[in-house]
Structure formats: structure tokens, C-alpha cells
Design a protein around this motif. Structure first.
Motif, short mmCIF file in Angstrom:
data_model
loop_
_atom_site.label_atom_id
_atom_site.label_comp_id
_atom_site.label_asym_id
_atom_site.label_seq_id
_atom_site.Cartn_x
_atom_site.Cartn_y
_atom_site.Cartn_z
N ASN A 1 0.80 -1.23 0.00
CA ASN A 1 0.00 0.00 0.00
C ASN A 1 0.83 1.28 0.00
OD1 ASN A 1 -2.25 -1.51 -0.09
ND2 ASN A 1 -2.93 -1.12 2.02
N ARG A 2 2.13 1.14 0.24
CA ARG A 2 2.94 2.37 0.32
C ARG A 2 3.05 3.02 -1.05
NH1 ARG A 2 7.39 1.78 4.84
NH2 ARG A 2 6.05 0.79 6.38
N LEU A 3 3.32 2.20 -2.04
CA LEU A 3 3.32 2.67 -3.43
C LEU A 3 2.35 1.74 -4.12
CD1 LEU A 3 7.19 2.98 -3.77
CD2 LEU A 3 5.57 4.88 -3.79
N PRO A 4 1.09 2.13 -4.20
CA PRO A 4 0.04 1.19 -4.59
C PRO A 4 0.37 0.33 -5.81
CG PRO A 4 -0.91 3.26 -3.94
CD PRO A 4 0.59 3.45 -3.92
N GLY A 5 0.19 -0.97 -5.62
CA GLY A 5 0.40 -1.91 -6.72
C GLY A 5 1.83 -2.39 -6.87
N LEU A 6 2.75 -1.79 -6.10
CA LEU A 6 4.15 -2.20 -6.20
C LEU A 6 4.58 -2.82 -4.88
CD1 LEU A 6 5.61 1.10 -7.73
CD2 LEU A 6 4.92 -0.97 -8.95
N TYR A 7 5.47 -3.81 -4.95
CA TYR A 7 6.03 -4.38 -3.72
C TYR A 7 7.13 -3.44 -3.25
CZ TYR A 7 8.86 -7.20 -0.62
OH TYR A 7 9.59 -7.65 0.46
N PHE A 8 6.97 -2.94 -2.02
CA PHE A 8 7.89 -1.98 -1.43
C PHE A 8 8.95 -2.74 -0.63
CE2 PHE A 8 8.93 0.98 2.09
CZ PHE A 8 9.34 2.07 1.35
N THR A 9 10.22 -2.61 -1.04
CA THR A 9 11.27 -3.40 -0.39
C THR A 9 11.79 -2.77 0.90
OG1 THR A 9 13.05 -2.23 -1.52
CG2 THR A 9 12.12 -4.16 -2.66
N GLY A 10 11.58 -1.44 1.04
CA GLY A 10 12.17 -0.76 2.20
C GLY A 10 13.60 -0.30 1.94
N ASP A 11 14.11 -0.57 0.74
CA ASP A 11 15.48 -0.18 0.40
C ASP A 11 15.50 0.99 -0.59
OD1 ASP A 11 16.97 -1.96 1.92
OD2 ASP A 11 16.91 -3.52 0.41
N ALA A 12 16.55 1.80 -0.47
CA ALA A 12 16.81 2.81 -1.49
C ALA A 12 17.82 2.23 -2.47
CB ALA A 12 17.38 4.06 -0.84
N ALA A 13 17.72 2.66 -3.71
CA ALA A 13 18.65 2.16 -4.73
C ALA A 13 18.78 3.17 -5.85
CB ALA A 13 18.14 0.83 -5.28
N ARG A 14 19.78 2.95 -6.69
CA ARG A 14 19.82 3.68 -7.96
C ARG A 14 20.21 2.70 -9.04
NH1 ARG A 14 25.26 4.66 -8.81
NH2 ARG A 14 26.41 4.69 -6.85
N ARG A 15 19.83 3.06 -10.25
CA ARG A 15 20.14 2.19 -11.38
C ARG A 15 21.05 2.98 -12.31
NH1 ARG A 15 16.40 -2.01 -14.03
NH2 ARG A 15 14.59 -0.95 -13.23
N ASP A 16 22.15 2.40 -12.73
CA ASP A 16 23.06 3.18 -13.57
C ASP A 16 22.68 3.04 -15.05
OD1 ASP A 16 24.20 0.84 -14.58
OD2 ASP A 16 25.95 0.91 -13.25
N ALA A 17 23.45 3.69 -15.90
CA ALA A 17 23.09 3.74 -17.31
C ALA A 17 23.09 2.35 -17.94
CB ALA A 17 24.05 4.66 -18.05
N ASP A 18 23.82 1.40 -17.37
CA ASP A 18 23.82 0.02 -17.90
C ASP A 18 22.68 -0.82 -17.31
OD1 ASP A 18 26.15 0.54 -19.31
OD2 ASP A 18 27.41 0.00 -17.59
N GLY A 19 21.84 -0.20 -16.48
CA GLY A 19 20.74 -0.95 -15.88
C GLY A 19 21.14 -1.68 -14.60
N TYR A 20 22.36 -1.46 -14.15
CA TYR A 20 22.83 -2.12 -12.92
C TYR A 20 22.19 -1.45 -11.70
CZ TYR A 20 26.51 -5.01 -15.02
OH TYR A 20 27.19 -5.95 -15.72
N ILE A 21 21.78 -2.29 -10.76
CA ILE A 21 21.13 -1.77 -9.55
C ILE A 21 22.14 -1.70 -8.42
CG2 ILE A 21 19.34 -2.24 -7.83
CD1 ILE A 21 17.64 -3.30 -10.18
N TRP A 22 22.15 -0.55 -7.75
CA TRP A 22 23.03 -0.32 -6.60
C TRP A 22 22.13 -0.10 -5.40
CZ3 TRP A 22 28.49 0.11 -7.37
CH2 TRP A 22 28.87 0.04 -8.73
N VAL A 23 22.11 -1.04 -4.49
CA VAL A 23 21.26 -0.92 -3.31
C VAL A 23 22.01 -0.08 -2.28
CG1 VAL A 23 20.12 -2.17 -1.45
CG2 VAL A 23 20.08 -3.09 -3.78
#
Ligand code: PRX
Length: 643
Positions: free
Chosen positions: A486-508
Motif C-alpha cells: 500500500n505504500r506505493l500502490p500496486g508495487l512491492y515496497f522493499t524498504g530499500d533505497a537504490a539507484r540504477r546506472d546507465a547500464d541498468g545495474y542496480i546499486w542498493v
């Protein structure tokens, strides 16, 4: 970002990998995304044994999912029985070493015998599918045997980490409504006995639902046995039948509940079920750890955490691997204990936490240098972001620059690894979990749920349900909805912050809620605060995670007292001990700071953000306009300078 080093897999590694090359990964990812039911249905058919096939792969009644609906299977059958008709029957299923140096090698056939006998014991005492069992054990093979025996009969288990206190154990028994506790007299850690049965004895008087306690003899120390309630495992085992077939269970049958910290003082019972969980645990062992038939796989986690469930017991055994279990501490008798084990058993795949790596790094290279680590071909990391220095040391000193490091992001809730490199396909970037696995629709979004641009920070979310996802919070469907969906309706909220770089790599980047990560153990600030305010001297408490070189975060508690004239040094010691007693030794605050008041908003809410800033930077620079009394903050910040 351009300065980030990139490590592509070596051609040699690729040529032997289960998934070879980036295109192969992309193809799997594309298929899983475009036709998830077909993708998972085919895998379920190929990779698992079913007593009865499902009628449909997936049912989604948001936010409640069902996988392999109508199918009947059994996790224990898949982990044990099905290997007996293959060349694996005499293969080592579990290699175990106790801290004192004792060892056991249990083949799949022997595991079948041991699990069947213990299942018979449970069955003959009247336990059956739907009952709930607590497993509170040291890292001995019987812990895995108890889990598998429960799974065989459909008894839902909850393993409680042996470091938890009687209070924490009691809370879990009560929440689960457990009818049986499986434990041991104790276990060995740093040369000392960690007593477990006495903790069970302390917890049980207020747990009327528990009928039986089965006690495995490990240390041989004196243990009182309550007549009628307590039974020795080895005595019950004497007359146990070896004929105890696995129950055909519904694919959605509750396999286990594992308690983890949320943002309140009350731990949440994360429920995992049968078919979907096992499928994803199995697949990730093959994809991420690139399991080969001849591998010896060692995950150093404790069985009391989700990593132990999915990557010591269920995933590796279902995949037919040899899984190694070690009972004790990495520094006993010396800092080379792990490397000694790697050498002795010729471990090929080694999976541990950044905290452990940092602690061993600090001891210097002489410890690993004294051992032949050439059997290693793949290294893994889990539990927290891995910093570049630890990554580099792990890669160079342990992996000799030839072992890929799979940085695996996942959670108790996800059941299985979600974001990690397939090591023969995806180039590594130190500190990044790289790309999501097939079937994992991960994204980084803003407050409104919209994807953020490349290199922007946001919330890590999962857009679509996956087979091993938690089904609910035990007994609290509303909390499940509120926390995750319910935090972001319809999405599973992980509780983590992240960014995704230009290659699509996820950095938690870490948690965005009030959850701390201490040595890869998850703890909520509220849980520690609630424990502190139960102490008679404490009026108020606020807890924050403070950066720590080894453990990632350490617990720092700000405390106000009911009466001001206490001896602070003595009381601080007492409060640290108190928290250990209330929750467990691993939750003991590193630091207690006394204060005459805590920083609060005008509406009375403690501003933890300011306290976090104080412990991190020793000053406050952020927005303080909502603060009621600025003087409190100035005094708290100054307190540090005096120390
Ligand atoms: O913050 C993330 C961190 O650990 C949290 C999950 O904790 P727990 O449920 O105890 O499970 C730990 C073992 C799976 C996550 O929300 N975390 C876990 N793995 C990583 C991580 N953070 C960064 N990188 C990881 N590889």
C-alpha cells in the motif's frame, strides 16, 4: 560512474557456466517477462517432482498470490527422496564440522534414513500437517533434519536463531501458536557452550500451547528434563520407523514462518509456502551459484536466518548439491578457521556476508595465505551492501582474482535471491548486485511510483509477484498489505533505497525505514527502544544505527531517565545487558547516551533523523524547523565532543 571497474567473466568460466554469456541471460529474462506462466510452468515441471500437476501456474488476487494452484508436492521429497533413484544416492548431502573439530558426512541415502526416522517420531506423537513447530537449535545436522522432517509431514516450522533470548523465543512461540519445540542442550561457540534448552525452559511456562519439547544431545551438559514434556531425541529415535513417506501437500501449503524485524516493536512472521518457494530457491542455486554436480557449496549463514533456509538447506539439497555446515565461530581456535575448512573439504562455492569479510580482512592476509584455497571457483556476498575495499580483498586475497563474486540482493520476504549476477553471463561491478534475475521485475521509483532516471536515487520496488515471495504476515494480512503493497500502490515496497546506472545495474543503498542492519542482522529501532523502556529506570529511548567499520551499523541508544541521579557508567552497562536479555546478544547496543530530553517535533514525535545525523557527522545541518527545542540537539551534539 565511468570510473567503476568492470569485471567481465573469463572465457573459461563462461564455457562451463550454466548460463553462458549475456545474451543467454537476456533471453531468459525476456521470456520470463513476456510469458511468465509458461516460463515458470516449464521450470516447475522440469526441476521439481510433483505428486499431482497444478491446474494453473498463477493466481493473483492482489496482493495475495498463489503459484502452481492445485499442484501437490513436498519440499522434503524434492530435497531428499528424489535423489535416491539417481547416482546422487551415495553423494554427500551434508558435510558438517563442529566447532571442537568433530565431523560428519551424511549421504543422501543416510539423510533419507535420518529424516524418515525423525518424521516417524513426530508422526507417532500425533503431529501432522497444519501443526506448527519451533526449531531452536545450534548449527548441527539435526537442525536441517528437523526442518526437513517437518516439511515431510507438512508441519509448518519456524526456526528461531540460537542467539535470541527467552523473551524473543516466547513471543515467537505465542505468535505462531506452536505445539512443539525442537531444541538441543546447547551448541559450541568460541569454545563456550551456548545453552539452548535452559532458554526454552525460561520461555515455556508462559506458552501453554506447547505439548512436547524434543532435545537433541549436542554438548552433553546437565539439563533438567520436565517429565511428560521433555524427551531426548536419541531416546525417541531408538524405536523409530524408517518408513515414513512424504505427504503430498498443496503447493500453497505453509512451509515455514520466519520472524524478522519490521518498523514496529513487534517482529513479523514472514510466511513462505511450498511449490513456488522451492522452485525459486532451486533455480537461484543453479543460476547464481552456477552449481555443478561436483561442487561443494558452503553458505556460512546461521540456519536461523533466511539465508540458512534457502541456501544451506532447501535450495542446495533440492538441487542435489553437497552443502557444508559449520557450527561455530570463524575465529575459533584462530582466524584461519574458515580457510582451514575451505582447504580441508575443497570447498568450491563460498557464500558469506560483508561484515564477516571486513572482520577477517582486519586480521590480515597471513590467515588465508596459510591455506590452499585453490578449490574455490565462485564467491558470494549477502546481507548488506559490500564496500569496495572489502570487495577487492575478497576478490584478490580469497578468490585469487579468478573467482567471480556474486553480490546477491534479497530479503527474508523475497525467499530467494532477486538481484544478482549470473556469473557466466553478467560482468561484475563491485558494490552492485548487477541485474535482476529472470522473473524479477525490479525498478527504482520516486514517491509517486514513477521510475526515476539513470543514476537517480529512489525506492527499490518489485512490480510483479514472483514464485518465492512471502504470502502474508502470519496472522496479520492487513499489516502485509500496508507494509508491502500500500505504500506505493500496486508495487512491492522493499524498504530499500537504490539507484540504477546507465547500464541498468542496480546499486542498493540501504534501508529507508527504521530498520537497522547490524552485521547483516536486521533489527528495528523500535524493537530495541521497546526493550529499553521496559527497564524501570528508563523514561524514553530513541535508537539509531551508527556507521561502523566492521558491522556496517552499530546500535546507538539515546536514553532519558525517570530520575536524573543515576551512575551513568553502571547504568549504561546494565542497559546494554538488559537489551541482550530482552532480545538477544546480537542486539546489545554498542553505545548508550544519556540525555535530559530527546529532540522532538512539536507534535511529540522523536526526530530520529537528527539523532542519526549526530552519530554520523557529530552535528546537525538538515532542516530543524519542526523541532520543538533546538537546545536538546545542541547539547546532544556537544556531548560527543566532550567524550
Ligand atoms: O537492506 C537490504 C539488505 O538486507 C535487507 C534484508 O534483510 P534480511 O531480510 O535479514 O535478509 C538478509 C539476507 C537475504 C535488505 O532489505 N541486503 C541484503 N542483501 C543485500 C542487502 N543490501 C545490499 N546488498 C545486498 N546484497
Amino acid at each position: 560512474m565511468s570510473e567503476t571497474p568492470v569485471y567481465p567473466p573469463s572465457p573459461e568460466f563462461v564455457s562451463k557456466a550454466n548460463v553462458q554469456g549475456l545474451e543467454a541471460y537476456r533471453e531468459l529474462y525476456r521470456r520470463a517477462g513476456e510469458r511468465p506462466e509458461e516460463f515458470w510452468g516449464e521450470l516447475a515441471e522440469k526441476e521439481l517432482f510433483w505428486f499431482q500437476k497444478w491446474s494453473h501456474v498463477f493466481e493473483w488476487n492482489p496482493p495475495f498470490a498463489k503459484w502452481f494452484v492445485g499442484g501437490k508436492t513436498n519440499v522434503c521429497y524434492n530435497c531428499v527422496d528424489r535423489h535416491l533413484s539417481t547416482p546422487r544416492k551415495n553423494k554427500a548431502a551434508i558435510i558438517w564440522e563442529g566447532e571442537p573439530g568433530d565431523q560428519r558426512v551424511i549421504t543422501y541415502q543416510e539423510l533419507h534414513r535420518l529424516v524418515s526416522r525423525f518424521s516417524s517420531v513426530l508422526k507417532s506423537r500425533g503431529y501432522q500437517a497444519g501443526d506448527r513447530a519451533i526449531i531452536y537449535m545450534p548449527m548441527i545436522p539435526e537442525a536441517a533434519i528437523a526442518m526437513l522432517a517437518c516439511a515431510r509431514l507438512g508441519i509448518t516450522h519456524s526456526v528461531v536463531f540460537g542467539g535470541f533470548s527467552a523473551e524473543a523465543l516466547k513471543a515467537r512461540i505465542l505468535d505462531l501458536g506452536a505445539v512443539i519445540v525442537i531444541t538441543a542442550d546447547g551448541g559450541w561457540r568460541r569454545g563456550k557452550e551456548v545453552k539452548l534448552k535452559s532458554v526454552v525452559d525460561e520461555a515455556l511456562p508462559e506458552c501453554p500451547s506447547v505439548r512436547d519439547v524434543i532435545v537433541c544431545r549436542r554438548t552433553g551438559s546437565e539439563t533438567g528434563m520436565a517429565a511428560g514434556r521433555d524427551h531426548w531425541w536419541h531416546e525417541l529415535d531408538e524405536n523409530a520407523s524408517e518408513d515414513c513417506p512424504a505427504e503430498p501437500l498443496d503447493s500453497e501449503h505453509p512451509l515455514y514462518v520466519l520472524y524478522t524485524s519490521g518498523t514496529t516493536g513487534q517482529p513479523k512472521g514472514i510466511l513462505h509456502t511450498t511449490g513456488g518457494y522451492l522452485l525459486q530457491a532451486t533455480m537461484t542455486v543453479k543460476w547464481v551459484f552456477d552449481l555443478h554436480e561436483e561442487d561443494t557449496f558452503w553458505c556460512t549463514a546461521d540456519i536461523g536466518w533466511v539465508t540458512g533456509h534457502s541456501y544451506i538447506v532447501y535450495g542446495p539439497l533440492s538441487a542435489g548439491a553437497t552443502t557444508l555446515m559449520y557450527e561455530g565461530a570463524p575465529d575459533t581456535p584462530a582466524f584461519d578457521r574458515w580457510w582451514r575448512i575451505v582447504e580441508k573439504y575443497r570447498v568450491n562455492i563460498f557464500y558469506t556476508s560483508p561484515t564477516a569479510i571486513r572482520a577477517l580482512l582486519r586480521q590480515g592476509e597471513k590467515w588465508p595465505a596459510a591455506h590452499d584455497l585453490s578449490s574455490l571457483r565462485l564467491l558470494g556476498s549477502v546481507g548488506e551492501p559490500i564496500n569496495p575495499a572489502a570487495w577487492e580483498w575478497y576478490y584478490r586475497v580469497i578468490g585469487k582474482e579468478k573467482c567471480p563474486i556474486v553480490d546477491t540482493w534479497w530479503q527474508t520476504e523475497t525467499g530467494a535471491i532477486m538481484i544478482a549476477p549470473m556469473p557466466g553471463a553478467v560482468a561484475l561491478k563491485p558494490g552492485s548486485g548487477t541485474l535482476p534475475l529472470p522473473g524479477v521485475d525490479a525498478d527504482v521509483v520516486d514517491f509517486a511510483g514513477n521510475p526515476v532516471g539513470a543514476d537517480q536515487e529512489g525506492f527499490l520496488v518489485i512490480r510483479r509477484p514472483w514464485p518465492a515471495m512471502l504470502r502474508t504476515i502470519w496472522g496479520d494480512g492487513q499489516r502485509y498489505k500496508d507494509q508491502y503493497w500500500n505504500r506505493l500502490p500496486g508495487l512491492y515496497f522493499t524498504g530499500d533505497a537504490a539507484r540504477r546506472d546507465a547500464d541498468g545495474y542496480i546499486w542498493v543503498l540501504g534501508r529507508v525505514d527504521d530498520v537497522m542492519n547490524v552485521s547483516g542482522h536486521r533489527l528495528s529501532t523500535m524493537e530495541v527502544e521497546s526493550a529499553l523502556v521496559r527497564h524501570p529506570a528508563v523514561a524514553e529511548a530513541a535508537v539509531v544505527g551508527k556507521p561502523d567499520e566492521i558491522t556496517g551499523q552499530a546500535i546507538c541508544a539515546f536514553v532519558t531517565l525517570k530520575s536524573g541521579n543515576a551512575d551513568h557508567a553502571t547504568l549504561a552497562k546494565e542497559l546494554r545487558q538488559w537489551v541482550a536479555h530482552e532480545i538477544g546478544g546480537f542486539a546489545r547496543p554498542q553505545e548508550i547516551r544519556f540525555s535530559d530530553a530527546l529532540p522532538k517535533t512539536r507534535s511529540g514525535k522523536i526526530m530520529r533523523r537528527l539523532l542519526r545525523e549526530i552519530v554520523t557527522t557529530h552535528s546537525v545541518s538538515g532542516d530543524v524547523t519542526t523541532l520543538e527545542d533546538m537546545g536538546v540537539v545542541t547539547r546532544l551534539a556537544a556531548q560527543h565532543d566532550e567524550e
